[in-house]
Design an enzyme around this catalytic site. Structure first.
Site, PDB file in Angstrom:
ATOM      1  NE  ARG A   1      21.433   3.057  -2.270  1.00  0.00           N
ATOM      2  CZ  ARG A   1      21.857   4.291  -2.561  1.00  0.00           C
ATOM      3  NH1 ARG A   1      22.580   4.498  -3.633  1.00  0.00           N
ATOM      4  NH2 ARG A   1      21.572   5.301  -1.779  1.00  0.00           N
TER       5      ARG A   1
ATOM      6  N   GLY B   1       0.818  -1.211   0.000  1.00  0.00           N
ATOM      7  CA  GLY B   1       0.000   0.000   0.000  1.00  0.00           C
ATOM      8  C   GLY B   1       0.849   1.257   0.000  1.00  0.00           C
TER       9      GLY B   1
ATOM     10  CG  HIS C   1       6.972  -5.871   4.922  1.00  0.00           C
ATOM     11  ND1 HIS C   1       5.662  -6.251   4.834  1.00  0.00           N
ATOM     12  CD2 HIS C   1       7.172  -5.541   6.228  1.00  0.00           C
ATOM     13  CE1 HIS C   1       5.098  -6.151   6.031  1.00  0.00           C
ATOM     14  NE2 HIS C   1       5.998  -5.743   6.896  1.00  0.00           N
TER      15      HIS C   1
ATOM     16  CG  LEU D   1      19.203   7.637 -13.818  1.00  0.00           C
ATOM     17  CD1 LEU D   1      19.369   6.159 -13.502  1.00  0.00           C
ATOM     18  CD2 LEU D   1      18.517   7.789 -15.176  1.00  0.00           C
TER      19      LEU D   1
HETATM   20  C1  BG6 Z   1       6.101  -4.743  10.355  1.00  0.00           C
HETATM   21  C2  BG6 Z   1       7.163  -5.375  11.216  1.00  0.00           C
HETATM   22  O1  BG6 Z   1       5.475  -5.694   9.554  1.00  0.00           O
HETATM   23  O2  BG6 Z   1       6.705  -3.768   9.533  1.00  0.00           O
HETATM   24  C3  BG6 Z   1       7.875  -4.329  12.061  1.00  0.00           C
HETATM   25  O3  BG6 Z   1       6.567  -6.335  12.071  1.00  0.00           O
HETATM   26  C4  BG6 Z   1       8.411  -3.241  11.163  1.00  0.00           C
HETATM   27  O4  BG6 Z   1       8.927  -4.895  12.815  1.00  0.00           O
HETATM   28  C5  BG6 Z   1       7.317  -2.717  10.250  1.00  0.00           C
HETATM   29  O5  BG6 Z   1       8.884  -2.204  12.013  1.00  0.00           O
HETATM   30  C6  BG6 Z   1       7.862  -1.738   9.243  1.00  0.00           C
HETATM   31  O6  BG6 Z   1       6.814  -1.067   8.621  1.00  0.00           O
HETATM   32  P1  BG6 Z   1       6.989   0.448   8.199  1.00  0.00           P
HETATM   33  O7  BG6 Z   1       5.735   0.771   7.466  1.00  0.00           O
HETATM   34  O8  BG6 Z   1       7.169   1.231   9.460  1.00  0.00           O
HETATM   35  O9  BG6 Z   1       8.196   0.498   7.344  1.00  0.00           O
END
Ligand code: BG6
Length: 502
Positions: A349, A186, A245, A380
Site C-alpha cells: 500500500r 518469481g 521475501h 488506485l
Molecule cells: C516460506 C515460509 O518461505 O514462505 C512459509 O517459510 C510461508 O512460512 C511461505 O508460508 C509463504 O509463501 P507463499 O508463496 O505461500 O506466500
C-alpha cells in the site's frame, strides 16, 4: 536467450523425497513441461537418501501435479518417463558417482554434441549445502560443460552463519553458477513491479517523498504454524518471511531506475537501496504472538507441544523502517508479517499525501494498492464526483484486477516455475546475489539478536484469526497511514458512497 541451456540438460533435484521437492520443485518442473517450456528431451533425476523404488518415487513426485485439464493427462506419463531416481548419501561419494554415470549415459545421446549442461536443485536444509556442494564439485561437476546450482532459503540464520555458508560455497562455485532462490521474486506481481514503476510516467513522477506519505508491505497468513511449530520456534516470522521475501519486495519497490533490465544492473540498484536503509530502531516495532482463537476452536502458538514452553517467538511483526536517500527521506515505511490472522493476503500500500487544502473541505488520500496474492490486482484509489446531480466527492478506484482484465489464456506461472525457467535461461535477475544477502542479514541481525536476548520484549498476544495485535491501528497511524473513513470505501465498489463535499 543465448545463455540458455539446451535440449539435453540434466536436471537433478537433491532432497527428492522431501516435502519441498514434492510440493514445489517437481510440480514446477511438470508445470513447465505441461506448458511446453521444458524440452521434451531433458533428463530429470531425483536424488535422496531414502530407499525408494522407481515407482514409489514417481508416485510421490506426481502427487501434487497440477494437471490442468483432461487434455493434459497424457503429459503426466510423458513427463514421468523423463524422470529417474538415484538413492545415495549426501556425505559420501558413491551416490554421486552413480549420479554422474547416469547423467553421462544420457548426455551421450546429445545429438548436437554440445557441452554437458547440468542444473542442480538443492531442496535441502542449509546444514548440508556445504557437503553436497563439495561432493557435486568432486564427483558430478561437468568440467567439460556448464553447471547451474539452485539453492533454497534459509541462507543462514544470521549474518555470521550466512557468511559461513557463503564461505563454504564460494570456493566451489562461481557467483554465476549459483542461483539463490527467493520464491517471492518469481511471483507475477513482484515481477511486474519494475514495469509498473518505471514504465508509467504517472506513477514514476510521483514516486518520492514529495508525493508519498507512507508505504507498507503486508504479509498475512490465515493459518498458524500447525505441524511445524518446533521448526518455527527457532526461526520466527522475521526470519521466515521478512528478512527475505518482504525485503525483496521492498527493494524492488524503492530502488532507483536501473540502466537496463540486465540482471546485474537490477541487482546493483537493489544493493544500493538496501545500503541506504537505516538500522532498525528497536523502539519502533510491534510484536505479537497468536493465542487461541476467540471461539476457542483454534489453538494458540504455545499450545503446540513442539514449541518451547513460554516461548517468546514472534508470529507477528510490524517493523518501522527508514530509507536515507533523497527519494525516501521522511517517508515512513512499515513491513508487516503475521501468521494465524483473519485472511491470507500479501499486498503493498502506497499512500499519497493529501491534496492542498482550499477547494475541498474534506477529501481522502490517493492510495495505490498492489495485491501480490491471492488474485493479483493493482488499484488506485482516487476521488471522483458522485455521478449525477450530486456535487459530492467519493473515493473510487482505477482497477486492474487480473481475473477480469486478462482472459484465462494467459498462463501465469507459479513462482517456482518462473524461477526454474529463469535459471534454465541463465537469467539471474530474480535471484539473490551474494552482496544483497550479506546486506540484508547485516540489517536484520542486530534486531534479531535483541529479540533473542534477555531484554527482549514480550510479544502481545492476539487471537488466532484476528487482524493482529490490537495496537496495530495506532501503530500504522503513527507511521503516516490513514485508514479510509468507515463506510466510504468498498472494494470492489458496488454502492455509491458519499462523504466529501465540494
Ligand atoms: C516460506 C515460509 O518461505 O514462505 C512459509 O517459510 C510461508 O512460512 C511461505 O508460508 C509463504 O509463501 P507463499 O508463496 O505461500 O506466500
Amino acid at each position: 536467450m543465448s545463455d540458455s541451456f539446451g535440449e539435453y540438460t540434466s536436471i537433478v533435484v537433491f532432497g527428492a523425497s522431501g516435502d519441498l521437492a514434492k510440493k514445489k520443485t517437481f510440480p514446477a518442473l511438470f508445470g513447465l513441461y505441461r506448458e511446453g517450456h521444458l524440452p521434451k528431451t531433458v533428463k530429470i533425476i531425483g536424488y535422496a537418501r531414502s530407499k525408494l523404488t522407481e515407482e514409489d518415487f514417481k508416485d510421490r513426485i506426481s502427487a501434487k501435479f497440477n494437471v490442468g485439464g483432461e487434455e493434459n493427462k497424457p503429459k503426466v506419463a510423458e513427463f514421468l518417463k523423463l524422470c529417474s531416481y538415484v538413492q545415495g548419501q549426501y556425505d559420501t561419494p558413491e551416490g554421486y558417482k552413480e549420479l554422474d554415470k547416469e547423467m553421462d549415459a544420457y548426455e551421450k545421446h546429445n545429438e548436437s554434441k554440445a557441452k554437458k549442461e547440468r542444473l542442480f536443485y538443492l531442496a535441502l536444509p542449509p546444514s548440508v549445502f556445504g557437503v553436497v556442494g563439495k561432493m557435486i564439485k568432486e564427483h558430478a561437476y561437468p568440467t567439460d560443460g556448464r553447471l547451474r546450482l539452485i539453492v533454497e532459503k534459509p541462507f543462514g540464520h544470521d549474518l555470521e552463519s550466512s557468511n559461513q555458508l557463503q564461505k563454504e560455497l564460494a570456493p566451489l562455485f562461481t557467483e554465476e553458477e549459483l542461483y539463490r532462490i527467493d520464491h517471492y521474486l518469481g511471483k507475477e506481481m513482484v515481477k511486474n513491479l519494475l514495469v509498473l514503476r518505471f514504465g508509467n510516467e504517472l506513477l514514476n513522477a510521483a514516486w518520492n517523498n514529495k508525493h508519498i506519505k507512507s508505504i507498507q508491505i503486508n504479509f498475512k497468513e490465515a493459518f498458524g504454524t500447525e505441524g511445524r511449530g518446533g521448526y518455527f520456534d527457532e526461526i520466527g516470522i522475521i526470519r521466515d518471511v521478512m528478512q527475505n521475501h518482504i525485503l525483496q519486495v521492498l527493494t524492488l519497490l524503492t530502488m532507483e531506475r536501473p540502466s537496463s533490465f540486465d540482471p546485474e544492473a537490477i541487482r546493483d540498484e537493489k544493493v544500493k537501496v538496501l545500503k541506504a536503509i537505516e538500522e532498525f530502531d528497536t523502539s519502533d516495532i510491534l510484536l505479537g504472538q497468536y493465542g487461541k482463537s476467540e471461539d476457542g476452536t483454534k489453538p494458540g502458538y504455545l499450545d503446540d507441544e513442539t514449541v518451547k514452553k513460554g516461548s517468546k517467538c514472534v508470529t507477528y511483526a510490524a517493523l518501522g523502517l527508514k530509507i536515507n536517500n533523497e527519494r525516501w527521506e521522511g517517508v515512513p515505511i512499515v513491513i508487516r508479517g503475521g501468521k494465524a490472522l483473519d485472511e491470507s493476503k500479501v499486498e503493498i500500500r502506497v499512500q499519497y499525501k493529501p491534496v492542498a487544502k482550499g477547494v475541498f473541505k474534506e477529501i481522502q488520500r490517493n492510495e495505490l494498492v498492489i495485491r501480490v496474492q491471492p488474485k493479483e490486482a493493482v488499484y488506485l484509489k482516487i476521488n471522483s464526483k458522485v455521478p449525477g446531480i450530486s456535487t459530492e466527492t467519493s473515493l473510487t478506484d482505477l482497477d486492474l484486477t487480473y481475473a477480469t482484465r486478462y482472459s484465462r489464456d494467459f498462463w501465469i506461472p507459479e513462482a517456482y516455475e518462473a524461477l526454474i525457467r529463469d535459471c534454465y535461461f541463465g537469467n539471474h535477475s530474480n535471484f539473490v546475489r551474494d552482496d544483497e544477502l550479506q546486506i540484508s542479514w547485516a540489517l536484520f541481525t542486530p534486531l534479531l539478536k535483541y529479540l533473542e536476548s534477555e531484554d527482549a520484549p514480550t510479544p502481545e498476544i492476539y487471537p488466532y484469526g484476528s487482524k493482529g495485535p490490537k495496537n496495530l491501528r495506532a501503530y500504522m497511524n503513527a507511521h503516516g497511514y490513514v485508514f479510509s473513513d468507515p463506510g466510504t470505501y468498498e472494494w470492489p465498489l458496488t454502492t455509491p458512497n458519499v462523504k466529501g463535499k465540494i
